[in-house]
Design a protein around this motif. Structure first.
Motif, PDB file in Angstrom:
ATOM      1  N   LYS A 169      40.211  46.290  63.869  1.00  0.00           N
ATOM      2  CA  LYS A 169      40.198  44.822  63.118  1.00  0.00           C
ATOM      3  C   LYS A 169      38.994  44.940  62.194  1.00  0.00           C
ATOM      4  N   ARG A 170      38.975  44.029  61.217  1.00  0.00           N
ATOM      5  CA  ARG A 170      38.173  43.911  60.479  1.00  0.00           C
ATOM      6  C   ARG A 170      37.691  42.343  60.296  1.00  0.00           C
ATOM      7  N   VAL A 171      36.193  42.086  60.103  1.00  0.00           N
ATOM      8  CA  VAL A 171      35.906  40.650  60.274  1.00  0.00           C
ATOM      9  C   VAL A 171      35.053  40.129  59.112  1.00  0.00           C
ATOM     10  N   GLN A 186      48.564  36.386  59.233  1.00  0.00           N
ATOM     11  CA  GLN A 186      47.920  37.601  59.581  1.00  0.00           C
ATOM     12  C   GLN A 186      46.316  37.243  59.677  1.00  0.00           C
ATOM     13  N   ASN A 227      44.849  49.651  65.091  1.00  0.00           N
ATOM     14  CA  ASN A 227      44.196  49.811  64.007  1.00  0.00           C
ATOM     15  C   ASN A 227      42.643  48.902  64.275  1.00  0.00           C
ATOM     16  N   ILE A 255      34.753  47.241  65.976  1.00  0.00           N
ATOM     17  CA  ILE A 255      35.281  46.180  65.314  1.00  0.00           C
ATOM     18  C   ILE A 255      34.330  46.068  63.994  1.00  0.00           C
ATOM     19  N   SER A 286      40.987  48.868  71.924  1.00  0.00           N
ATOM     20  CA  SER A 286      42.129  49.728  72.053  1.00  0.00           C
ATOM     21  C   SER A 286      42.397  50.380  73.371  1.00  0.00           C
ATOM     22  N   TRP A 306      41.170  43.041  71.281  1.00  0.00           N
ATOM     23  CA  TRP A 306      40.493  44.106  70.250  1.00  0.00           C
ATOM     24  C   TRP A 306      40.156  45.259  70.601  1.00  0.00           C
ATOM     25  N   CYS A 326      40.455  41.604  55.214  1.00  0.00           N
ATOM     26  CA  CYS A 326      39.963  41.299  56.670  1.00  0.00           C
ATOM     27  C   CYS A 326      41.055  40.477  57.381  1.00  0.00           C
ATOM     28  N   ASP A 327      41.132  40.868  58.823  1.00  0.00           N
ATOM     29  CA  ASP A 327      42.104  40.323  59.671  1.00  0.00           C
ATOM     30  C   ASP A 327      41.530  38.819  60.127  1.00  0.00           C
ATOM     31  N   TYR A 328      40.342  38.656  60.226  1.00  0.00           N
ATOM     32  CA  TYR A 328      39.659  37.359  60.581  1.00  0.00           C
ATOM     33  C   TYR A 328      38.189  36.990  59.532  1.00  0.00           C
ATOM     34  N   PHE A 361      40.271  37.763  72.306  1.00  0.00           N
ATOM     35  CA  PHE A 361      41.294  38.628  71.409  1.00  0.00           C
ATOM     36  C   PHE A 361      41.442  40.070  72.184  1.00  0.00           C
TER      37      PHE A 361
END
Length: 363
Positions: free
Chosen positions: A4-6, A89, A2, A30, A138, A136, A56-58, A134
Motif C-alpha cells: 500500500k502507498r500512503v 479505491q 501489493n 507500507i 501480507s 496491510w 496513493c491508496d490512502y 487495516f
C-alpha cells in the motif's frame, strides 16, 4: 498483496511527527509518499504532488493548528477529496496531533488520535491502532498445516536489551503458535513419531482435539518433536533476531503493544485462569505490530539458538515468557534457557519460512 502507498498530507511545521510516522510505515513495508523525499530540485511542485496523490491508496491528513491554516494542505486535501468522490479505491484518514478544530470537510470522518505522540508509549499505541484497523500486513496460509504466516519485510530494527541496530532479510513468521489442531495433522502423517519420545503422549493431543480444545497451544511437546514438525512441514524455528523483530517491530518496544506494561494484554501468571493456557488467538489487543498473537505470555516460544549444551541436555533460547511468568519475564528483549531433556507444559513453537511456495500456500 501489493504494498500500500500512503500520501502524507502535512505542513512543514509538523515535519518531526511526519518523519516519525513515515519511518514507522516504511518499517512495515507500507510505502509513504513524503514530499521531501519525492520532490527533487527543479521538479514542478504541483505536478509532483498531483502524481503523488494519484499514485496513493490512502491519504493521511495530519491535522494541527499549523496545518489548518496552510494553503498547501488545503489544496492537497481538496484534491484528494475530489478524487475520493470519483473512486472508491482511495481513503482519507484524518490524524489529529493537537487540539486544533477539524476542517469542515473532514468532520464526518473518524480520526486517529495522535495528540500525545511526543510520548513514545502513546505514539506506539496510536500507531498500532492505526495499522490494525487495516489489513496491510501480507499473510498466507499453509495448506499442509493450516498455519497462517505474516510477512516481515527486510530492514533495520532494534534488537536486544541495548537496542542495537540489526538488519534482517524478508521472512515470514506464523501468526500463532503450534496448536493441537496443527499437531494432529503431523501425527496422522507420521505414525512412527507417536512412540519415539519417552515424554510425549500423542493420545492426549487426540483427546484435546476431540474435546474441542484444538485451538489451544499444543502442550507437552518436546523440542525434538517440535523440530520434527518443522522438518515435516518445511518450516524452521526462528532465530532470536527474527523472533524479536516480529514481536517488537522496528522500534524495539518492550512488549508487543508498546513500552508500558499492561496486565490485561497477555496471559501471564496473575491473569491465568488457574495458571493455564488460553487459545492461540486470545488477547487480540496484545498483538505485535505485525499481527502476531501472544508473543508475551501464554507459551515460552522455542527459538533455533542453542545457549547451553552439556552431556545431559541442550538448552535452547525461549522467548516471551509463559502463562506462569511474572511481568519481568514476559518482556521481549530477553530469553529463558529451555532444556530438550523432556516435555514441558509451557513450551510452544512458532515457525518461520524464508519464502512462500505457490503450491504450498494460499492467500
Amino acid at each position: 498483496m501489493n504494498a500500500k502507498r500512503v500520501f502524507l498530507c502535512h505542513c512543514s511545521e509538523d515535519k518531526e511527527f511526519v518523519r516519525r510516522l513515515a519511518k514507522s510505515l516504511d518499517s512495515l513495508g507500507i510505502a509513504p509518499w513524503l514530499d521531501e523525499v519525492e520532490i527533487k530540485p527543479g521538479d514542478s511542485l504541483f505536478g509532483k504532488i498531483g502524481e503523488g496523490l494519484a499514485s496513493c491508496d490512502y491519504l493521511f491528513a495530519v491535522v494541527s493548528a499549523n496545518s489548518i491554516t496552510s494553503p498547501w494542505v488545503d489544496e492537497e486535501l481538496r484534491s484528494m477529496m475530489y478524487t475520493q468522490l470519483k473512486s472508491s479505491q482511495v481513503r482519507v484518514i484524518p490524524i489529529k496531533i493537537d487540539d486544533a478544530e477539524m476542517p469542515w470537510f473532514l468532520t464526518e470522518k473518524k480520526y486517529v488520535d495522535f495528540r500525545s505522540w511526543y510520548c513514545k508509549s502513546s505514539y506506539l499505541l496510536a500507531f498500532d491502532k492505526l495499522i490494525k484497523s487495516f489489513k496491510w500486513i501480507s499473510s498466507v496460509k499453509c495448506k499442509k498445516t493450516g498455519l497462517d504466516f505474516v510477512k516481515i519485510e527486510d530492514g533495520v530494527f532494534q534488537y536486544g536489551r541495548y537496542k542495537t541496530n540489526e538488519y534482517l532479510k524478508t521472512f515470514w513468521i506464523a501468526r500463532f503458535v503450534l496448536s493441537y489442531n496443527n499437531m494432529i495433522l503431523f501425527l496422522e502423517d507420521n505414525l512412527a513419531w507417536q512412540n519415539k519420545s519417552l515424554f510425549f503422549n500423542p493420545l492426549e493431543i487426540t483427546k484435546k482435539v476431540r474435546d474441542g480444545a484444538g485451538n489451544y497451544p499444543a502442550q507437552f511437546v518436546p523440542i525434538n518433536i517440535g523440530l520434527a514438525f518443522a522438518e515435516w512441514a518445511g518450516f524452521r524455528l526462528p532465530s532470536q533476531k527474527q523472533w524479536e523483530k516480529a514481536a517488537r517491530g522496528a522500534d524495539g518496544r518492550l512488549y508487543p503493544w508498546g513500552e508500558d506494561w499492561d496486565p490485561d494484554k497477555c496471559n501471564w501468571g496473575k491473569n491465568s485462569d488457574y495458571c493455564n493456557v488460553v487459545p492461540v488467538d486470545d488477547y487480540p489487543e496484545g498483538r505485535s505490530p505485525y499481527g502476531c498473537f501472544n508473543m508475551s505470555g501464554n507459551m515460552v516460544e522455542i527459538t533455533s539458538e542453542i545457549v547451553a549444551d552439556n552431556e545431559r541436555d541442550t538448552h535452547y533460547a525461549g522467548k516471551g515468557g509463559s502463562y506462569m511468568s511474572s511481568p519481568a519475564t514476559v518482556v521481549l528483549n530477553d530469553y529463558t534457557p529451555c532444556s530438550d531433556w523432556e516435555s514441558y507444559p509451557h513450551y510452544g513453537y512458532r515457525f518461520v519460512i524464508a519464502e512462500v511456495a505457490a503450491d504450498q500456500f494460499e492467500s
